[in-house]
Design an enzyme around this catalytic site. Structure first.
Site, PDB file in Angstrom:
ATOM      1  N   ASN A   7       2.416   9.287   1.932  1.00 11.40           N
ATOM      2  CA  ASN A   7       2.729   7.971   1.367  1.00 11.40           C
ATOM      3  C   ASN A   7       3.847   8.198   0.358  1.00 11.40           C
ATOM      4  O   ASN A   7       3.599   8.610  -0.770  1.00 11.40           O
ATOM      5  CB  ASN A   7       1.491   7.361   0.700  1.00 11.40           C
ATOM      6  CG  ASN A   7       1.760   5.992   0.110  1.00 11.40           C
ATOM      7  OD1 ASN A   7       2.877   5.487   0.147  1.00 11.40           O
ATOM      8  ND2 ASN A   7       0.736   5.392  -0.455  1.00 11.40           N
ATOM      9  N   ARG A  91       2.903   6.450   5.955  1.00 11.07           N
ATOM     10  CA  ARG A  91       2.713   5.032   5.626  1.00 11.07           C
ATOM     11  C   ARG A  91       4.091   4.394   5.414  1.00 11.07           C
ATOM     12  O   ARG A  91       4.905   4.893   4.644  1.00 11.07           O
ATOM     13  CB  ARG A  91       1.893   4.879   4.350  1.00 11.07           C
ATOM     14  CG  ARG A  91       1.764   3.425   3.894  1.00 11.07           C
ATOM     15  CD  ARG A  91       1.501   3.322   2.413  1.00 11.07           C
ATOM     16  NE  ARG A  91       1.380   1.934   1.994  1.00 11.07           N
ATOM     17  CZ  ARG A  91       1.699   1.516   0.764  1.00 11.07           C
ATOM     18  NH1 ARG A  91       2.172   2.354  -0.130  1.00 11.07           N
ATOM     19  NH2 ARG A  91       1.556   0.248   0.443  1.00 11.07           N
ATOM     20  N   HIS A 181      -0.361  -4.340   2.249  1.00  7.54           N
ATOM     21  CA  HIS A 181      -1.712  -3.747   2.186  1.00  7.54           C
ATOM     22  C   HIS A 181      -2.474  -3.902   3.500  1.00  7.54           C
ATOM     23  O   HIS A 181      -3.703  -3.836   3.526  1.00  7.54           O
ATOM     24  CB  HIS A 181      -2.558  -4.382   1.058  1.00  7.54           C
ATOM     25  CG  HIS A 181      -1.968  -4.268  -0.302  1.00  7.54           C
ATOM     26  ND1 HIS A 181      -1.886  -5.341  -1.162  1.00  7.54           N
ATOM     27  CD2 HIS A 181      -1.427  -3.218  -0.950  1.00  7.54           C
ATOM     28  CE1 HIS A 181      -1.313  -4.962  -2.293  1.00  7.54           C
ATOM     29  NE2 HIS A 181      -1.029  -3.675  -2.190  1.00  7.54           N
ATOM     30  N   ARG A 242       3.609  -8.040 -11.794  1.00 11.54           N
ATOM     31  CA  ARG A 242       4.220  -9.065 -10.944  1.00 11.54           C
ATOM     32  C   ARG A 242       3.650 -10.443 -11.263  1.00 11.54           C
ATOM     33  O   ARG A 242       2.455 -10.575 -11.525  1.00 11.54           O
ATOM     34  CB  ARG A 242       3.984  -8.747  -9.465  1.00 11.54           C
ATOM     35  CG  ARG A 242       4.612  -7.446  -8.998  1.00 11.54           C
ATOM     36  CD  ARG A 242       4.258  -7.175  -7.549  1.00 11.54           C
ATOM     37  NE  ARG A 242       4.647  -5.828  -7.145  1.00 11.54           N
ATOM     38  CZ  ARG A 242       3.954  -5.077  -6.293  1.00 11.54           C
ATOM     39  NH1 ARG A 242       2.838  -5.546  -5.744  1.00 11.54           N
ATOM     40  NH2 ARG A 242       4.376  -3.874  -5.973  1.00 11.54           N
ATOM     41  N   GLU A 385      -7.022   4.066   2.996  1.00 11.35           N
ATOM     42  CA  GLU A 385      -5.822   3.866   3.810  1.00 11.35           C
ATOM     43  C   GLU A 385      -5.382   5.158   4.489  1.00 11.35           C
ATOM     44  O   GLU A 385      -4.886   5.144   5.617  1.00 11.35           O
ATOM     45  CB  GLU A 385      -4.700   3.316   2.929  1.00 11.35           C
ATOM     46  CG  GLU A 385      -4.986   1.917   2.401  1.00 11.35           C
ATOM     47  CD  GLU A 385      -4.057   1.513   1.274  1.00 11.35           C
ATOM     48  OE1 GLU A 385      -3.085   0.793   1.551  1.00 11.35           O
ATOM     49  OE2 GLU A 385      -4.318   1.909   0.115  1.00 11.35           O
TER      50      GLU A 385
END
Length: 400
Positions: A7, A91, A181, A242, A385
């Site tokens: 990742n 990923r 996601h 964010r 993940e």
């Protein structure tokens, strides 16, 4: 079969080596500050051996050398040679409309990922650098697979992914909702079906991936019908730094008042808003929670905003699916913040959704947290993940 999962970002590279016979992690670590002063690697094995070491890593190729050295290390290693790595899974954040399934890495696939850099400038650029660096270090004997975060969301209907701006911008620039996601939402929705002892094709689930970045997804019969993140990961609920969704005129209004450029406005919304912007304390929820406990009004306010926004999305998706059979909380806050889960579910009392507050308070791993008389089950599911990527990678390479 051992699979190395990568990742990578523009200046970081997380890795995990997984034994697919047992689906257990053998070793994991991260390379930080790639291309910067003070770059370092942190490495940990399943049996508890670990080290952190400062190593010059001017690019991702040097980072992969550091990773391979760690895996092969006499003191901290877990393999004798790199041939033990059967495949490498990467990923990839943004697959756009080009990729709806995992893909074996080819030059054409790499160019496709490069073409999507405008939709995820930091992420996809870093992914491409990592793939190139991996090729330099591991050569072409070890197959590589790319797994896209957006792929699980590719089943959204047009009515969910289109924006009401002139259609020409969809045609010219592929402006639409993509989500993020997806690998996590796919993993936890499948795990929830298993936990419930039902076929996911018979379920309507709402999965809440709540962390420093957050997204909520409606999964109907195993397919995504809507998700909160949009063209970029800025959309949806408020997050660590964010803003989440807001009136577009807020952007132009602040930009005009402050004289901000588009890039400066982008930085404001992505890096200075959310938990940090409202609380004025931190983007780390642990700091915000501590401040709330000490009586800080803005810390309490941002939590109330967050719980309210999550509950609203759950309500939207409950309507969109014509019902809901289960709710899942996952990721950093979803798994570790009982107060958040309680604050959200309190809004759903009208629909008969109830928590077992004692179980909720102590749960940090996969478990049901709903009360026995709750109208639908609510669960915490630890996302994985890396394992999802490893499974996809194994599926691809076994067919070669």
């Amino acid at each position: 079969m051992k699979i190395l999962v990568i990742n990578a970002g523009s200046s970081s590279l997380k890795y995990q080596l997984i034994d697919m016979d047992t689906e257990q992690m053998i070793a994991k670590g991260n390379c930080e500050r790639i291309g910067q002063e003070g770059s370092f690697i942190g490495h940990k094995t399943a049996d508890g051996r670990s080290f952190t070491k400062e190593i010059p890593m001017p690019d991702h190729a040097k980072a992969f050398i550091a990773v391979s050295d760690a895996l092969l290390s006499e003191e901290y290693g877990v393999i004798k040679n790199l041939d033990e790595v059967a495949a490498i899974g990467h990923r990839i954040v943004q697959g756009g409309a080009l990729f709806s399934d995992p893909e074996l890495v080819t030059e054409e696939v790499i160019k496709g990922i490069e073409s999507l850099i405008p939709l995820a400038p930091l992420h996809n650029a870093g992914h491409v650098q990592a793939i190139r660096g991996c090729q330099q270090v591991f050569g072409d004997k070890i197959p590589m697979v790319v797994v896209f975060d957006t792929a699980f969301h590719s089943t959204m209907p047009e009515k969910a992914y289109m924006y009401a701006v002139p259609y020409e911008y969809y045609e010219k620039y592929a402006v639409r909702r993509y989500g993020a996601h997806g690998t996590s939402h796919r993993f936890v929705s499948g795990a929830m079906a298993d936990l419930m002892g039902k076929d996911i094709k018979d379920l309507k689930l709402i999965t809440c991936h709540i962390g420093n970045g957050s997204s909520i997804t409606a999964v109907q019969n195993g397919k995504v019908i809507d998700t909160s993140m949009g063209l970029t990961p800025l959309d949806g609920i408020l997050m660590g730094t964010r803003s989440g969704c807001l009136d577009p005129s807020v952007v132009t209004f602040i930009a005009e008042k402050e004289g901000f450029t588009p890039q400066e406005m982008n930085t404001l919304l992505n890096k200075k808003s959310g938990l940090l912007g409202i609380s004025g304390i931190s983007s780390d929820d642990r700091d915000v929670t501590k401040a709330e406990e000490e009586g800080n009004h803005r810390a309490a306010l941002v939590h109330q905003m967050l719980y309210y926004q999550i509950a609203k999305y759950i309500g939207q998706y409950w309507v969109a699916m014509g019902g809901c059979d289960g709710i899942v909380f996952t990721a950093g806050l979803g798994e570790n913040q009982p107060a958040l889960r309680e604050g959200v579910i309190d809004y759903l009392a009208f629909a008969g959704v109830k928590l077992n507050k004692e179980v909720n308070a102590k749960t940090r791993d996969t478990a049901f947290i709903s009360a026995e008389d709750s109208s639908i089950p609510v669960a915490v599911i630890a996302t994985n993940e890396e394992l999802a990527i490893a499974r996809d990678t194994k599926s691809i390479v076994e067919k070669l």
